[in-house]
Structures are given as structure tokens and as C-alpha cells.
Write a protein that holds these residues in place. Structure first.
Motif, PDB file in Angstrom:
ATOM      1  N   GLN A 128       0.823  -1.213   0.000  1.00 19.79           N
ATOM      2  CA  GLN A 128       0.000   0.000   0.000  1.00 19.79           C
ATOM      3  C   GLN A 128       0.856   1.262   0.000  1.00 19.79           C
ATOM      4  O   GLN A 128       0.508   2.256  -0.665  1.00 19.79           O
ATOM      5  CB  GLN A 128      -0.939  -0.012   1.213  1.00 19.79           C
ATOM      6  CG  GLN A 128      -1.983  -1.120   1.163  1.00 19.79           C
ATOM      7  CD  GLN A 128      -2.894  -1.113   2.373  1.00 19.79           C
ATOM      8  OE1 GLN A 128      -3.595  -0.133   2.637  1.00 19.79           O
ATOM      9  NE2 GLN A 128      -2.887  -2.202   3.134  1.00 19.79           N
ATOM     10  N   LEU A 129       1.977   1.234   0.716  1.00 20.97           N
ATOM     11  CA  LEU A 129       2.865   2.393   0.744  1.00 20.97           C
ATOM     12  C   LEU A 129       3.529   2.614  -0.612  1.00 20.97           C
ATOM     13  O   LEU A 129       3.691   3.756  -1.065  1.00 20.97           O
ATOM     14  CB  LEU A 129       3.936   2.215   1.829  1.00 20.97           C
ATOM     15  CG  LEU A 129       3.471   2.374   3.282  1.00 20.97           C
ATOM     16  CD1 LEU A 129       4.566   1.935   4.239  1.00 20.97           C
ATOM     17  CD2 LEU A 129       3.068   3.825   3.556  1.00 20.97           C
ATOM     18  N   GLU A 130       3.919   1.525  -1.274  1.00 24.43           N
ATOM     19  CA  GLU A 130       4.570   1.644  -2.582  1.00 24.43           C
ATOM     20  C   GLU A 130       3.628   2.184  -3.647  1.00 24.43           C
ATOM     21  O   GLU A 130       4.078   2.701  -4.677  1.00 24.43           O
ATOM     22  CB  GLU A 130       5.129   0.279  -3.008  1.00 24.43           C
ATOM     23  CG  GLU A 130       6.340  -0.163  -2.174  1.00 24.43           C
ATOM     24  CD  GLU A 130       6.824  -1.546  -2.541  1.00 24.43           C
ATOM     25  OE1 GLU A 130       6.034  -2.308  -3.152  1.00 24.43           O
ATOM     26  OE2 GLU A 130       7.977  -1.882  -2.200  1.00 24.43           O
ATOM     27  N   ALA A 131       2.320   2.068  -3.403  1.00 25.09           N
ATOM     28  CA  ALA A 131       1.339   2.601  -4.355  1.00 25.09           C
ATOM     29  C   ALA A 131       1.094   4.098  -4.159  1.00 25.09           C
ATOM     30  O   ALA A 131       0.446   4.746  -4.980  1.00 25.09           O
ATOM     31  CB  ALA A 131       0.023   1.841  -4.215  1.00 25.09           C
ATOM     32  N   LYS A 132       1.638   4.664  -3.069  1.00 22.46           N
ATOM     33  CA  LYS A 132       1.461   6.085  -2.796  1.00 22.46           C
ATOM     34  C   LYS A 132       2.518   6.921  -3.525  1.00 22.46           C
ATOM     35  O   LYS A 132       3.503   6.390  -4.047  1.00 22.46           O
ATOM     36  CB  LYS A 132       1.577   6.357  -1.289  1.00 22.46           C
ATOM     37  CG  LYS A 132       0.400   5.879  -0.452  1.00 22.46           C
ATOM     38  CD  LYS A 132       0.688   6.087   1.021  1.00 22.46           C
ATOM     39  CE  LYS A 132      -0.566   5.932   1.856  1.00 22.46           C
ATOM     40  NZ  LYS A 132      -1.422   7.124   1.820  1.00 22.46           N
TER      41      LYS A 132
ATOM     42  N   THR B 229       6.800  10.304  -1.264  1.00 24.58           N
ATOM     43  CA  THR B 229       7.276  11.428  -0.460  1.00 24.58           C
ATOM     44  C   THR B 229       8.333  10.945   0.530  1.00 24.58           C
ATOM     45  O   THR B 229       8.551   9.736   0.696  1.00 24.58           O
ATOM     46  CB  THR B 229       6.111  12.061   0.319  1.00 24.58           C
ATOM     47  OG1 THR B 229       5.586  11.091   1.223  1.00 24.58           O
ATOM     48  CG2 THR B 229       5.007  12.516  -0.625  1.00 24.58           C
ATOM     49  N   LYS B 230       8.962  11.882   1.214  1.00 23.71           N
ATOM     50  CA  LYS B 230       9.996  11.533   2.186  1.00 23.71           C
ATOM     51  C   LYS B 230       9.424  10.670   3.316  1.00 23.71           C
ATOM     52  O   LYS B 230      10.047   9.685   3.752  1.00 23.71           O
ATOM     53  CB  LYS B 230      10.605  12.821   2.763  1.00 23.71           C
ATOM     54  CG  LYS B 230      11.706  12.584   3.789  1.00 23.71           C
ATOM     55  CD  LYS B 230      12.223  13.905   4.340  1.00 23.71           C
ATOM     56  CE  LYS B 230      13.272  13.665   5.436  1.00 23.71           C
ATOM     57  NZ  LYS B 230      13.776  14.942   6.002  1.00 23.71           N
TER      58      LYS B 230
ATOM     59  N   LEU C  88      10.406   6.745   4.155  1.00 25.09           N
ATOM     60  CA  LEU C  88      10.893   6.389   5.484  1.00 25.09           C
ATOM     61  C   LEU C  88      10.028   5.283   6.092  1.00 25.09           C
ATOM     62  O   LEU C  88      10.555   4.345   6.712  1.00 25.09           O
ATOM     63  CB  LEU C  88      10.884   7.625   6.388  1.00 25.09           C
ATOM     64  CG  LEU C  88      11.277   7.387   7.855  1.00 25.09           C
ATOM     65  CD1 LEU C  88      12.694   6.794   7.941  1.00 25.09           C
ATOM     66  CD2 LEU C  88      11.178   8.677   8.662  1.00 25.09           C
ATOM     67  N   ALA C  89       8.721   5.387   5.891  1.00 27.13           N
ATOM     68  CA  ALA C  89       7.810   4.363   6.423  1.00 27.13           C
ATOM     69  C   ALA C  89       8.117   2.998   5.808  1.00 27.13           C
ATOM     70  O   ALA C  89       8.137   1.974   6.508  1.00 27.13           O
ATOM     71  CB  ALA C  89       6.358   4.762   6.155  1.00 27.13           C
ATOM     72  N   ILE C  90       8.387   2.959   4.492  1.00 29.63           N
ATOM     73  CA  ILE C  90       8.730   1.703   3.814  1.00 29.63           C
ATOM     74  C   ILE C  90      10.020   1.134   4.388  1.00 29.63           C
ATOM     75  O   ILE C  90      10.118  -0.074   4.671  1.00 29.63           O
ATOM     76  CB  ILE C  90       8.858   1.924   2.295  1.00 29.63           C
ATOM     77  CG1 ILE C  90       7.494   2.290   1.689  1.00 29.63           C
ATOM     78  CG2 ILE C  90       9.420   0.673   1.612  1.00 29.63           C
ATOM     79  CD1 ILE C  90       7.559   2.667   0.226  1.00 29.63           C
ATOM     80  N   LYS C  91      11.003   1.997   4.583  1.00 31.43           N
ATOM     81  CA  LYS C  91      12.297   1.553   5.106  1.00 31.43           C
ATOM     82  C   LYS C  91      12.148   0.990   6.522  1.00 31.43           C
ATOM     83  O   LYS C  91      12.751  -0.036   6.871  1.00 31.43           O
ATOM     84  CB  LYS C  91      13.270   2.741   5.103  1.00 31.43           C
ATOM     85  CG  LYS C  91      14.727   2.342   5.371  1.00 31.43           C
ATOM     86  CD  LYS C  91      15.618   3.576   5.428  1.00 31.43           C
ATOM     87  CE  LYS C  91      15.629   4.325   4.105  1.00 31.43           C
ATOM     88  NZ  LYS C  91      16.581   5.482   4.147  1.00 31.43           N
TER      89      LYS C  91
ATOM     90  N   LYS D  14       7.212  10.741  13.460  1.00 29.89           N
ATOM     91  CA  LYS D  14       5.774  10.954  13.645  1.00 29.89           C
ATOM     92  C   LYS D  14       5.042  10.995  12.301  1.00 29.89           C
ATOM     93  O   LYS D  14       3.970  10.406  12.138  1.00 29.89           O
ATOM     94  CB  LYS D  14       5.546  12.256  14.413  1.00 29.89           C
ATOM     95  CG  LYS D  14       4.098  12.477  14.835  1.00 29.89           C
ATOM     96  CD  LYS D  14       3.933  13.789  15.597  1.00 29.89           C
ATOM     97  CE  LYS D  14       4.661  13.750  16.925  1.00 29.89           C
ATOM     98  NZ  LYS D  14       4.408  14.969  17.725  1.00 29.89           N
ATOM     99  N   LEU D  15       5.621  11.668  11.299  1.00 26.97           N
ATOM    100  CA  LEU D  15       5.007  11.751   9.971  1.00 26.97           C
ATOM    101  C   LEU D  15       4.976  10.383   9.288  1.00 26.97           C
ATOM    102  O   LEU D  15       4.005  10.030   8.613  1.00 26.97           O
ATOM    103  CB  LEU D  15       5.767  12.760   9.104  1.00 26.97           C
ATOM    104  CG  LEU D  15       5.674  14.231   9.542  1.00 26.97           C
ATOM    105  CD1 LEU D  15       6.597  15.094   8.681  1.00 26.97           C
ATOM    106  CD2 LEU D  15       4.237  14.721   9.429  1.00 26.97           C
ATOM    107  N   ALA D  16       6.053   9.596   9.481  1.00 22.18           N
ATOM    108  CA  ALA D  16       6.084   8.250   8.898  1.00 22.18           C
ATOM    109  C   ALA D  16       5.024   7.353   9.528  1.00 22.18           C
ATOM    110  O   ALA D  16       4.354   6.567   8.836  1.00 22.18           O
ATOM    111  CB  ALA D  16       7.472   7.635   9.083  1.00 22.18           C
ATOM    112  N   ILE D  17       4.853   7.469  10.831  1.00 20.16           N
ATOM    113  CA  ILE D  17       3.831   6.674  11.534  1.00 20.16           C
ATOM    114  C   ILE D  17       2.437   7.045  11.051  1.00 20.16           C
ATOM    115  O   ILE D  17       1.576   6.182  10.862  1.00 20.16           O
ATOM    116  CB  ILE D  17       3.960   6.880  13.059  1.00 20.16           C
ATOM    117  CG1 ILE D  17       5.252   6.240  13.566  1.00 20.16           C
ATOM    118  CG2 ILE D  17       2.758   6.286  13.784  1.00 20.16           C
ATOM    119  CD1 ILE D  17       5.551   6.541  15.017  1.00 20.16           C
TER     120      ILE D  17
END
Length: 484
Positions: A200-204, A207-208, A212-215, A244-247
Motif C-alpha cells: 500500500q505504501l509503494e502505491a502512494k 514522499t519523504k 521512510l515508512a517503507i524503510k 511521527k510523519l512516517a507513523i
């Protein structure tokens, strides 16, 4: 040596009628209507007063023959025809119900099933016959939450045995990654939660925060799940705001992508209140749903058949068999009408007692006014068995000025505060929930600290009891409530 002896003893056994009555008491309104419909269809001696009246209004001229009219059960005296037992009045009158007689049908939701939606999407891909068959098999192996919980080697074996398709694991994985995991909703076809979230993240948009969330999910999933934020900050050399933004990006994702589609073709659940409690001039008023109080009577046709038997000078065997059948149906109809009346009385008596005991709460809607009350308290007041009260409480809904509630929600155990007063456990749970909502999410309170906090407020609650109430409220442990 064999020996015979004669013993006399008393024992209690439930008759089939008593068992049926208990089952009827337990039925909520919609299930009771189905039971009523079934009985009317199976017993020709039993008729619905409402249906008969409508028939007369629409086709009055067609009923010139009085033999087809229905009569009240009081007019039938079976002793005039058969004198082997007494049959009392069949007349049923019902009061205390609300005017909500309109018929309602349970609506159905439209739309395709989850798996059919996925199959239809496969037609948008350019696939040969073998690839399409593999993709279709993979889609069929996806569960209702959207996950593929089977190992690739097992799928390869099943394709060979059931589809006569012989491929290697790499081929199956290619179809999974390039076709199935590209279907909507995004995240479908994942093997586990980690893969589902990453898809789901890779489909977004990259952004930075998304990157970071994927990593974080790829390299530190366990630390992320356990909310070890200090470790994440050190590992990725980032500041709290970045984490916080990644979460937040992860929190926007759907951990069960299939859940948004599953159920489109199922019946839309609809709660029909069995009782209604209103406030009129500062007093509580209890109403029973009128669908629980049907008008039933005996068919005149059966009365005429009995008259014919009485007037016949020569009684053949077939006539005797017929009258036995009629008597059996009349007895059954009489019992069913009496059972409905007793069901209504039981429901009203039980709910009236509950309403009286919780009067303060029902007048104000304040949960702190909810008095401790268990099944035994109500059973003693109405002089009925606890199991009867339980049957009423567990399956019935009540419409109140503060929403529709399960009757069992009015029950709660009691505990004593530091002043020796009995208080409801519902009140304690409400306070516990408020304390947790107002805690510092960076340092959430442990069960020990919650117990100490409640003791300061006058509620002597042990840590284990706090943990039990917290779980009943579906509130996770302190570690999982932590926020950055």
C-alpha cells in the motif's frame, strides 16, 4: 442373582411444551415473527386476525357463505363434540404495545462479492490461458481479509493435481507479484501484514515520509510494532517529527484490504427494538413492540367440521379419524396462543422490573446512576427462575431516549468504594476509560498505575481487576497505547 424391586420417587422433568415456551421467550422480535409465520403455515386451525380482517375488507362479497368466516375461540366448546378433556377460552387480548405495525423487510446490499470483483479485474490484464488460470487460482486462495496464507509450493502442487498445470514456484510468484498484488483494493494478495502495508505504501506518491515508512517496515518491523521509538530514532538517525510523519502514513493504511469489499451481498443487519422506554411527564413509560403481540384466533371452518361430526347419525371411521386430527390441531393452536400470551407477560414483567430498578439512570442517561443489578436481583423480584430472566436479557433490545441498547447492558456487578457504598462496575469502567483517554500518551499508565489512580478516587480496585476491565473495554496495554 437377579432381583426386582419397586421404588417410588418424585422427579422434575420439563415437558416439550415448556421447552418450546422457553425457546419462544428467548426469541427477539424478528425471529419470533418467523416462528409465528411457521406455526400459522403448519397449523390450519390457527389464523392471524390481521390477515383475516384485511381479507374481509378486500373481498367481502366473496364470503357469502358463513361457513368460511372466522370466529373467536370463545365460541368453540369442544365438550359439545368430544368430552374427553376440557378446553378453555382461546381468546387472546394484548395491551401495552406501541403502534408500530408497519411491515418492514430487511434490506439487501447490492454489489459483487469480493472474489468475483478480483476475478473481473483479471480481464484487464493481457494473460495467456495458463497465466490466467494461475491468477484465477491464486485469487481463489485469498481469504476474506485479502491475504494469501498458503505457501507457494503448496499452490504449485494444487495446480498440478487439480488444474493439470505444471509450473515452478518462480512462475507462480511472478503472477502473484505482477498481477494479483496489482488488483484493487491495494494490498490484496499479501502473505502477511508487513507485506500488505508495504504494498500500500509503494502505491502512494513517493514522499519523504512514505519512503521512510517503507524503510522502517522493511528493516525494523518488530521494533515498529512494539513501539520502540527510541530504537527507531537511533537506527535511522532521524528526529521525532520525521518519525511521527512516517507513523501517520502507516496509520492511514488498511490492514485488512478485503474487509472493505466482503459482505456487499449479505443482509444488512438491522436491530428491531423489542421494547421502547419513553419519558412522559417525568415518568418512565414501557411499551412492547406490537409485533410481539399478534392477534390470533381459530378458523370457523374447523368449528363447522366438528358440528358436522356431531350431527352425523352414523359416524364412520374416517369421520372419527378426521375429528381426532381436528382436535389435535385445536389443542396445538390453543397451546400456541397461550404460549404467546405468557411470552408477552414474561417480557413485560421482566422489563418493567428492570426499568424500575434502573429508573434513575433511564431518566438522566448518566451511567454513574446505573445501579448494580444482577440476574438474581430481578428473578427474586418477579418470582421467576434466573434462566428465564437471562433469556429475556441476552437477546432483546430496548429503545431508550439515549439510544437502542441490549437489555443485558442494564446489568452489572457491584463493588464497594472506600466509603462502603455499592457501585456498579459499569461506573468503574467508565472512569477507567476516562483516565486512559486523558493520560500522557508518551508515557501511558500501566495497570499498576491505573489501579493506584483509581484508589485515589476512592475505588479499591486490584491490578488484575483493572487489567480485566481494560480488556473488556478493548483497550490495549500501556506499551501499545504509546504515541510519539
Amino acid at each position: 442373582m437377579l432381583k426386582q424391586s419397586l421404588n417410588l420417587k418424585l422427579s422434575q422433568k420439563l415437558s416439550p411444551q415448556q421447552i418450546q415456551l422457553m425457546k419462544m421467550i428467548q426469541l427477539p422480535t424478528q425471529a419470533f415473527e418467523q416462528r409465528l409465520k411457521q406455526e400459522i403455515e403448519e397449523n390450519p386451525a390457527l389464523e392471524s386476525g390481521k390477515e383475516q380482517e384485511e381479507t374481509y375488507e378486500e373481498n367481502y362479497d366473496d364470503y357469502a357463505d358463513e361457513g368460511n368466516e372466522s370466529i373467536a375461540a370463545d365460541d368453540i366448546n369442544i365438550d359439545e363434540y368430544l368430552s374427553d378433556d376440557d378446553i378453555p377460552s382461546y381468546k387472546l387480548q394484548a395491551n401495552n404495545y406501541s403502534a408500530d405495525d408497519e411491515d418492514r423487510e430487511v434490506p439487501y446490499e447490492g454489489g459483487l462479492s469480493f472474489h468475483q470483483s478480483l476475478i473481473n479485474q483479471l480481464n484487464t490484464f493481457t494473460l495467456n490461458d495458463e497465466e490466467y488460470a494461475i491468477a484465477e487460482f491464486l485469487v481463489g486462495s485469498i481469504n476474506d481479509n485479502g491475504y494469501l496464507r498458503r505457501d507457494t509450493i503448496d499452490i504449485v502442487d494444487d495446480l498440478a493435481f487439480t488444474q493439470n498445470i505444471f509450473v515452478d514456484e518462480n512462475k507462480v510468484d511472478d503472477i502473484l507479484y505482477e498481477v494479483v498484488q496489482k488488483l484493487e483494493p491495494t494490498g490484496v494478495g499479501a502473505r502477511d501484514l508487513k507485506e500488505c502495508l508495504i504494498i500500500q505504501l509503494e502505491a502512494k506518491n513517493p514522499t519523504k515520509s512514505v519512503e521512510l515508512a517503507i524503510k522502517i517496515l522493511e528493516t525494523a518491523f518488530d521494533a515498529f510494532v512494539k513501539k520502540h521509538y527510541d530504537k527507531l530514532l537511533a537506527k535511522f538517525d532521524i528526529v521525532e517529527e520525521d518519525l511521527k510523519l512516517a507513523i501517520k502514513e502507516v496509520e492511514k493504511l488498511n490492514p485488512k484490504p478485503g474487509g472493505a469489499v466482503v459482505g456487499n451481498s449479505k443482509i444488512a443487519e438491522q436491530v428491531v427494538p423489542d421494547f421502547t422506554i419513553r419519558i412522559s411527564d417525568g415518568e418512565l413509560e414501557l411499551l412492547l413492540n406490537s409485533r410481539n403481540a399478534p392477534e390470533l384466533h381459530i378458523s370457523r371452518e374447523y368449528n363447522n367440521m366438528l358440528k358436522g361430526y356431531q350431527e352425523a347419525k352414523i359416524k364412520t371411521k374416517s369421520q372419527k379419524d378426521a375429528v381426532q386430527f381436528i382436535k389435535q390441531k385445536l389443542d396445538s393452536a390453543k397451546w400456541f396462543i397461550d404460549a404467546i400470551k405468557q411470552r408477552q407477560q414474561t417480557l413485560m414483567v421482566t422489563m418493567s422490573t428492570i426499568m424500575d430498578m434502573q429508573k434513575e439512570y433511564l431518566l438522566t442517561g448518566d451511567e454513574s446512576k446505573l445501579k448494580p443489578m444482577i440476574l438474581k436481583d430481578v428473578a427474586e423480584k418477579i418470582d421467576m427462575d434466573i434462566s428465564t430472566v437471562s433469556r429475556v436479557a441476552n437477546s432483546k433490545y430496548c429503545s431508550t431516549p439515549y439510544g437502542t441498547k441490549l437489555v443485558k447492558e442494564f446489568f452489572s456487578e457491584s463493588m464497594k468504594n472506600d466509603q462502603g457504598e455499592d457501585i456498579s462496575t459499569r461506573e468503574i469502567k467508565s472512569i477507567l476509560k476516562t483516565v486512559i483517554e486523558n493520560e500522557d500518551k508518551k508515557k501511558p499508565l500501566t495497570d499498576d498505575k491505573l489501579s493506584a489512580h483509581l484508589k485515589e478516587k476512592g475505588y479499591l480496585i486490584a491490578r488484575r481487576t483493572v487489567a480485566k476491565y481494560r480488556e473488556q473495554l478493548d483497550i490495549p496495554v500501556a506499551r501499545l497505547r504509546k504515541e510519539i
